[in-house]
Design a protein around this motif. Structure first.
Motif, PDB file in Angstrom:
ATOM      1  N   VAL A   4       5.103  10.074  -9.628  1.00 16.17           N
ATOM      2  CA  VAL A   4       6.380  10.505  -9.070  1.00 16.17           C
ATOM      3  C   VAL A   4       6.661  11.889  -9.630  1.00 16.17           C
ATOM      4  O   VAL A   4       6.782  12.076 -10.831  1.00 16.17           O
ATOM      5  CB  VAL A   4       7.512   9.518  -9.415  1.00 16.17           C
ATOM      6  N   TYR A  43      10.336   2.261 -11.398  1.00 20.16           N
ATOM      7  CA  TYR A  43       9.712   2.729 -10.160  1.00 20.16           C
ATOM      8  C   TYR A  43      10.527   2.357  -8.921  1.00 20.16           C
ATOM      9  O   TYR A  43      10.358   2.950  -7.860  1.00 20.16           O
ATOM     10  CB  TYR A  43       8.305   2.133 -10.083  1.00 20.16           C
ATOM     11  N   ARG A  46      12.034   5.326  -7.115  1.00 17.36           N
ATOM     12  CA  ARG A  46      11.093   6.409  -6.798  1.00 17.36           C
ATOM     13  C   ARG A  46      11.592   7.325  -5.680  1.00 17.36           C
ATOM     14  O   ARG A  46      11.293   8.524  -5.691  1.00 17.36           O
ATOM     15  CB  ARG A  46       9.722   5.843  -6.427  1.00 17.36           C
ATOM     16  N   HIS A  47      12.361   6.794  -4.719  1.00 12.77           N
ATOM     17  CA  HIS A  47      12.852   7.619  -3.615  1.00 12.77           C
ATOM     18  C   HIS A  47      14.080   8.437  -4.006  1.00 12.77           C
ATOM     19  O   HIS A  47      14.434   9.393  -3.304  1.00 12.77           O
ATOM     20  CB  HIS A  47      13.204   6.741  -2.414  1.00 12.77           C
ATOM     21  N   ASP A 192       2.627   0.284  -3.532  1.00 13.33           N
ATOM     22  CA  ASP A 192       3.830  -0.012  -4.315  1.00 13.33           C
ATOM     23  C   ASP A 192       3.725  -1.404  -4.927  1.00 13.33           C
ATOM     24  O   ASP A 192       4.043  -1.609  -6.105  1.00 13.33           O
ATOM     25  CB  ASP A 192       5.084   0.061  -3.440  1.00 13.33           C
ATOM     26  N   ARG A 195       1.781  -1.615  -8.011  1.00  8.17           N
ATOM     27  CA  ARG A 195       2.509  -1.153  -9.189  1.00  8.17           C
ATOM     28  C   ARG A 195       3.426  -2.254  -9.725  1.00  8.17           C
ATOM     29  O   ARG A 195       3.552  -2.451 -10.938  1.00  8.17           O
ATOM     30  CB  ARG A 195       3.350   0.086  -8.846  1.00  8.17           C
TER      31      ARG A 195
END
Length: 286
Positions: A4, A43, A46-47, A192, A195
């Motif tokens: 990221v 995470y 992340r966006h 994703d 993760r």
């Protein structure tokens, strides 16, 4: 876990635990802590990390206790909401932040509500994504049987050992299905989910994550404290676990709050409508 853009990592020691923390944004920016929910970790934001840091916010995004690479203390008592809220304040103090902007989703939202209710002088602004104030949940469920049905999985999580086995079997097949079946197509890419699996299979993680639910049963049934800080509630109306009425009941506890509805979004609105969510958060927080 460094893909990221603009994210650095550090280990932050608190009085009771050590947390793995992602950081982004200018050090001089308004301090902002983002709290993930179940079953995510840092995470899950992340966006949001890139757009919010580019807007000038100083972001601190922990794996909360029991999750990811953070410490996972044993025992249900270690995950009481009072303790989780104290972690937030201790994290702010570790960074030298006198006040913070606080954002939470799902369980992170419950912690954010609790922190703002009990430490109002430390919270400048509060933003909540699909998470009710803990103080309204019990009474709301008693008045709305449909919400009780949506929350029935919480009873399963109270059992010892069995939920851990069910949720970790087959590379966490049940949790993967829970994410993809309750969200819009494409919200969670296969990469994703890989993760998430890595985080879920950390030693002790699944028990730590479930202990958040087990500790919730220990909350006293008392009148919830009002929320005095400016509050923005973002709510996806297609949430399969939480009825929109919980957002309205939570708003009733706010002295200065409003709700932004996302009619087509589910519980995972930050993943499904990141541009709209990021704009709303930036306008409210920056």
């Amino acid at each position: 876990m460094t893909d990221v853009a603009g994210v650095a990592f550090r280990r932050v020691g608190l009085p009771e635990v050590s947390l793995h923390v992602a950081e982004a944004g200018p050090e001089s920016g308004p301090p902002t802590i983002l709290l993930h929910g179940f079953p995510e970790f840092w995470y899950g934001w992340r966006h949001q990390i890139g757009p919010l840091s580019e807007a000038g916010l100083r972001l601190v995004v922990p794996d909360q206790r029991g999750y990811g690479l953070s410490d996972k203390p044993q025992g249900v008592a270690a995950y009481h909401l009072d303790t989780l809220a104290a972690d937030v304040i201790a994290l702010a103090e570790a960074y030298g932040f006198a006040t913070i902007r606080l954002v939470g989703h799902d369980w992170g939202g419950l912690v954010a509500w609790w922190t703002a209710s009990h430490y109002p002088d430390r919270i400048a602004r509060l933003a909540i994504l699909n998470a009710p104030h803990p103080g309204v949940v019990g009474s709301y469920i008693r008045r709305h049987p449909g919400q009780w049905l949506r929350s029935s999985y919480v009873g399963l999580f109270q059992l010892p050992v069995l939920p851990e086995r069910l949720l970790t079997a087959g590379r966490c097949r049940a949790l993967r299905h829970a994410l993809t079946s309750s969200s819009r197509p494409g919200a969670f890419a296969p990469s994703d989910l890989d993760r998430y699996i890595e985080a879920w299979l950390q030693p002790g993680a699944m028990t730590g994550m479930l202990n958040w639910y087990r500790a919730l049963a220990q909350l006293p049934r008392t009148e919830p404290p009002r929320v005095r800080v400016p509050t923005l509630i973002l709510w996806g109306k297609q949430d399969t676990a939480l009825q929109p009425g919980l957002a309205e009941a939570s708003l009733d506890l706010c002295d200065d709050g409003r709700i932004a509805w996302y009619p087509q979004a589910t519980h995972w609105l930050a993943h499904e409508e990141p541009a709209a969510v990021n704009t709303a958060l930036r306008d409210f927080l920056a």
